[in-house]
Design a protein around this motif. Structure first.
Motif, mmCIF file in Angstrom:
data_model
loop_
_atom_site.group_PDB
_atom_site.id
_atom_site.type_symbol
_atom_site.label_atom_id
_atom_site.label_comp_id
_atom_site.label_asym_id
_atom_site.label_seq_id
_atom_site.Cartn_x
_atom_site.Cartn_y
_atom_site.Cartn_z
ATOM 1 N N ARG A 96 1.768 10.772 1.728
ATOM 2 C CA ARG A 96 2.497 10.024 0.685
ATOM 3 C C ARG A 96 2.498 10.767 -0.636
ATOM 4 O O ARG A 96 3.434 10.667 -1.413
ATOM 5 N N ARG A 131 0.837 -1.196 0.000
ATOM 6 C CA ARG A 131 0.000 0.000 0.000
ATOM 7 C C ARG A 131 0.875 1.251 0.000
ATOM 8 O O ARG A 131 0.683 2.148 -0.802
ATOM 9 N N ALA A 132 1.834 1.292 0.934
ATOM 10 C CA ALA A 132 2.822 2.370 0.931
ATOM 11 C C ALA A 132 4.066 1.808 0.257
ATOM 12 O O ALA A 132 4.529 0.733 0.624
ATOM 13 N N PRO A 133 4.636 2.507 -0.724
ATOM 14 C CA PRO A 133 5.783 1.926 -1.437
ATOM 15 C C PRO A 133 6.980 1.720 -0.508
ATOM 16 O O PRO A 133 7.182 2.479 0.432
ATOM 17 N N ARG A 177 12.281 1.654 -4.043
ATOM 18 C CA ARG A 177 11.439 2.520 -4.877
ATOM 19 C C ARG A 177 12.101 2.919 -6.184
ATOM 20 O O ARG A 177 11.427 3.182 -7.172
ATOM 21 N N VAL A 235 8.640 7.976 2.982
ATOM 22 C CA VAL A 235 7.326 7.356 2.787
ATOM 23 C C VAL A 235 6.574 7.377 4.113
ATOM 24 O O VAL A 235 7.091 6.910 5.133
ATOM 25 N N VAL A 285 10.506 2.222 0.577
ATOM 26 C CA VAL A 285 11.433 3.312 0.262
ATOM 27 C C VAL A 285 12.784 2.797 -0.245
ATOM 28 O O VAL A 285 13.461 3.476 -1.011
#
Lengths: 250, 250
Positions: B80, A118-120, A125, B88, A122
């Motif tokens: 985000r 859901r949250a990339p 990335r 992030v 880091v």
């Protein structure tokens, strides 16, 4: 005069692609600048192919010709201490004069990496495209199966492609499930401009149920770029390996 | 007024550390700037601790207080899309007013990552220190065993440390073998300035047979920074997790 084969890896994020361009930071530019200092000659680097701005390489192969007495095997080690940290010279060796990084290449493997958190993440990335959606791996594998083989890939290359012969052979196309994501890994005889990024865009459309895997043969047959999926962004793409004939693969 | 706990991750490479400093790019600065736009207030971010320039975080925890009506759970999602790609916002939630990111922290886990490939891996170079030497894991584990427990860590913190009480408890210290490298993972009640980087420097000296693991108790007892190993560079260090009491860990 000797010919040296150089294996390099790079993080493409901060480069304007492989090919030397005036005023731009490029892989070829950085390599040629370092080799000019090392060999005290003007050196021309030939890569197995160009990678676009933002595309990475784990196993890019280059060659160059030099009169320098430096032992071929030492070149990578010395370059590692001269190059910026986002290009790594992995190894180097002398090759026969008929070796050519591009013309002698028999196959290439590319990998397109996707992060589904859901949250990339880091830390990855720069090397994965963030697409936080579930996909149907079975449907993607069915579509990948239709892409394997020898086809005219006009539907799967940029409309700006200048090459006339768009027939290429895909030997393998695998969907690899990973922790918090997946990767599309494809091995072929050669790839057209943007081809892997369009293959990835199309396979993910299939995975997201926006396209039926059974539609792939008709998309190939259409020879029309508008029929395939979107061109995915460069950050997820890595040139993994270039294969040569055994006698060129010394 | 509500108190919001924020879980963030960052690639510390291009930051001058966590703490806000005029004219510098910092984690706190970027977060406070984004939150000022989001909440239309001046927001002060409190982290579980500062990380130095170049140090990363997978699980940094912060808190801030706001009058904004934005639902606490939405804050991470909105951030985000506002923050630069190297920070992030993983998740956010409302916490009781007695929660404090630093004071309520019970333990922290740090990880120091080392790449032992001959040529460094270009894709993890930002998060691993390149040390292409074999190490004796058994000797490192023996040394790590001497570090676990409650000790005065004066020998293992920067000579510039201003804190008077240098007694800390290390709960676990593990040497994790990985593909093409290894990691030192340490969980403790708290860490002094540069402490994990000096622990890593000392354990690697043991691994490279430059220091006997049996020497660790005497190094601890000496309370003298010059007795321990070197301070390792920041790029290999990641703050992995901060632990809170269950009732603060909502």
């Amino acid at each position: 005069m000797k010919k040296i084969k150089l294996h390099i890896a790079y993080d493409g994020t901060d480069f304007s692609g492989f090919q030397r361009q005036p005023g731009q930071r490029t892989i070829q530019g950085e390599l040629e600048n370092a080799l000019a200092i090392l060999t005290r000659e003007e050196v021309e680097i030939h890569g197995s192919g160009r990678t676009d701005a933002g595309v990475h390489a784990q196993g890019q192969i280059c060659h160059f010709v030099t009169k320098s007495p430096i032992p071929a095997e030492k070149v990578a080690y010395i370059l590692r201490n001269m190059l910026p940290r986002d290009i790594v010279a992995v190894s180097s060796e002398e090759v026969p004069h008929d070796f050519h990084a591009r013309k002698s290449a028999y196959w290439k493997t590319y990998r397109y990496q996707i992060d589904t958190r859901r949250a990339p993440d880091v830390f990855s990335r720069r090397y994965r495209t963030h697409l936080p959606y579930p996909v149907d791996f079975q449907a993607m594998r069915e579509a990948a199966g239709h892409l394997v083989g020898t086809h005219d890939f006009t539907s799967f290359c940029s409309a700006k492609t200048v090459v006339e012969d768009r027939v290429r052979t895909i030997y393998r196309c695998e969907i690899v499930e990973e922790e918090h994501g997946y990767a599309i890994q494809v091995t072929g005889s050669g790839f057209l401009y943007n081809m892997v990024r369009i293959l990835a865009g199309t396979l993910v459309e299939v995975g997201r149920k926006q396209l039926d895997p059974a539609a792939i043969p008709a998309i190939l047959a259409a020879c029309d770029r508008t029929q395939a999926g979107p061109t995915f962004p460069p950050e997820g793409l890595i040139l993994m390996e270039v294969g040569y004939h055994p006698w060129n693969n010394l």
